[in-house]
Write a protein that holds these residues in place. Structure first.
Motif, PDB file in Angstrom:
ATOM      1  N   GLU A   1       0.830  -1.211   0.000  1.00  0.00           N
ATOM      2  CA  GLU A   1       0.000   0.000   0.000  1.00  0.00           C
ATOM      3  C   GLU A   1       0.866   1.262   0.000  1.00  0.00           C
TER       4      GLU A   1
ATOM      5  N   THR B   1       1.065   4.225  -2.941  1.00  0.00           N
ATOM      6  CA  THR B   1       0.915   5.667  -2.683  1.00  0.00           C
ATOM      7  C   THR B   1       2.064   6.446  -3.305  1.00  0.00           C
TER       8      THR B   1
ATOM      9  N   THR C   1       1.525   6.539  -7.041  1.00  0.00           N
ATOM     10  CA  THR C   1       0.418   7.418  -7.413  1.00  0.00           C
ATOM     11  C   THR C   1       0.855   8.879  -7.409  1.00  0.00           C
ATOM     12  N   HIS C   2       1.602   9.287  -6.399  1.00  0.00           N
ATOM     13  CA  HIS C   2       1.942  10.704  -6.229  1.00  0.00           C
ATOM     14  C   HIS C   2       3.322  11.063  -6.779  1.00  0.00           C
TER      15      HIS C   2
ATOM     16  N   ILE D   1      -3.550   5.935   4.170  1.00  0.00           N
ATOM     17  CA  ILE D   1      -3.037   4.879   3.279  1.00  0.00           C
ATOM     18  C   ILE D   1      -3.676   3.554   3.687  1.00  0.00           C
TER      19      ILE D   1
END
Length: 415
Positions: free
Chosen positions: A37, A41, A44-45, A377
């Motif tokens: 996870e 994250t 994604t960013h 998250i």
């Protein structure tokens, strides 16, 4: 975001706070999920600069679990998901034999290969130095010049003989601005029964004192004052007395005392009718409420009015709007990703707070609203008893003090 990551649109920053105590109790299951996870994250960013502040490194039984920390760190530093982060600094307070210093804090900093010019402050030499390579520091953090670490004085929380609470501060210079990052772990609520006795609770006063101490320390005259981001496990709780009075407004309370000491052992709140159904059972380490959905519906935000501990510092600390559920205490059962444990009233313990000047860097007018995300998250899976919380934003070119040529970087801060 497809294609090669560049810093042309400004510097992408990702700040993460995670109480990781649970991960070292069950490394085989929880750690894999947590890392998956976390990597998701990051992907994604796609930040240029990533800071992860961990608390309870090594877990609650740190003597037995500290050996798992090394494999966790190795995985983070060598994983495929992090391969574009060519420089790293890891600070682990693992020296549990030194009770007067041990905080169990871990601060991880990763710098993307596309970010060319980054420096870190040496607090002893009082100047910035270029960051190259990957380095891990543990054991002797007291003498590590690139950080400041303090454990709170014992008399701040006398109930806890060997409290591991304190803070670690580091200072960074990007091409466009400089700032401090502070990892913090404040005192918990030792007893639900004591927390409920008055509003605000005695524990919130202890946290207020410790947080005030940190703020005074990081803004004193020893070094130049810079914007700061303060993120960690603040252990902020909802105002217990007010929450319970609201949740149990139509209930009657029964007090159960211990036979030997006559001290209050538990409080049982029952409905007046409906077969006197139990609404809430409260013990030192039990908070068993009949309907957990109240903490999940609309992300529990109806309860934010009872989240009051930050209001004392409203002139010194800021926070973006919370739109995620209380971050603690989640079930540690790997099949119960959204379930809370019946140990404490769910609360937003894990937070990312900003000084006024740091908030201005985040909320620059040219920063599009959608590029700022404050969230948790792993909302649907088990991440341990705390869900990590993150803030993603961009620092636009020229946003802060310009350090481009290095004059700012290598000028000694005032004594």
């Amino acid at each position: 975001m497809a294609g090669k990551l560049t810093a042309a649109q400004g510097t992408g920053i990702l700040l993460v706070t995670a109480n990781v105590g649970s991960l070292f109790e069950d490394p085989d299951n929880l750690q894999k999920t947590w890392l998956r996870e976390f990597y998701q994250t990051v992907q994604t960013h796609r930040p240029h600069f990533l800071a992860v502040h961990c608390q309870e490194v090594g877990g609650k039984n740190y003597e037995a679990s500290m050996s798992h920390v090394d494999s966790f760190v190795k995985e983070l530093l060598s994983s495929d998901a992090m391969k574009e982060y060519s420089r790293a600094r890891v600070y682990l307070d693992e020296n549990y034999k030194s009770q007067e210093h041990f905080t169990a804090l871990g601060s991880f900093y990763f710098i993307h290969e596309s970010l060319k010019n980054i420096h870190q402050f040496d607090f002893k030499a009082k100047k910035f130095k270029k960051v190259v390579g990957k380095e891990t520091y543990s054991e002797t953090l007291e003498s590590t010049p690139t950080l400041e670490k303090e454990k709170f004085p014992q008399d701040y929380f006398p109930e806890c003989k060997w409290s591991r609470k304190g803070f670690i501060r580091t200072r960074w210079a990007l091409p466009d601005c400089s700032f401090d990052l502070v990892n913090i772990h404040l005192f918990h609520d030792a007893s639900n029964l004591v927390a409920w006795e008055k509003s605000p609770s005695v524990y919130s006063g202890t946290r207020q004192k410790a947080l005030g101490y940190v703020l005074d320390r990081i803004t004193d005259q020893r070094y130049e004052k810079l914007p700061f981001y303060l993120f960690g496990d603040f252990n902020f709780r909802l105002d217990s007395k007010q929450v319970i009075e609201t949740l149990c407004s139509a209930a009657t309370m029964q007090t159960v005392r211990a036979a030997d000491t006559n001290e209050v052992d538990k409080l049982i709140f029952r409905e007046s009718d409906n077969d006197r159904k139990v609404v809430l059972q409260l013990e030192k380490k039990m908070f068993s409420y009949v309907n957990q959905d109240v903490f999940r519906e609309n992300n529990g935000t109806s309860l934010l009015e009872y989240d009051k501990e930050l209001s004392v510092f409203k002139d010194r600390l800021h926070e973006l709007e919370i739109s995620f559920p209380p971050s603690y205490p989640y079930s540690e059962d790997s099949s119960q990703g959204k379930q809370y444990m019946n140990t404490r009233c769910p609360a937003w313990c894990d937070r990312i707070l900003l000084s006024s000047s740091a908030r201005d860097l985040v909320l620059k007018p040219e920063n599009e609203e959608k590029s700022i995300v404050y969230d948790n998250i792993g909302p649907n899976v088990c991440m341990g008893d705390h869900k990590p919380v993150f803030l993603s934003f961009r620092i636009t070119a020229g946003a802060g003090k310009c350090c481009q040529r290095g004059e700012q970087i290598f000028r000694e801060a005032p004594l």
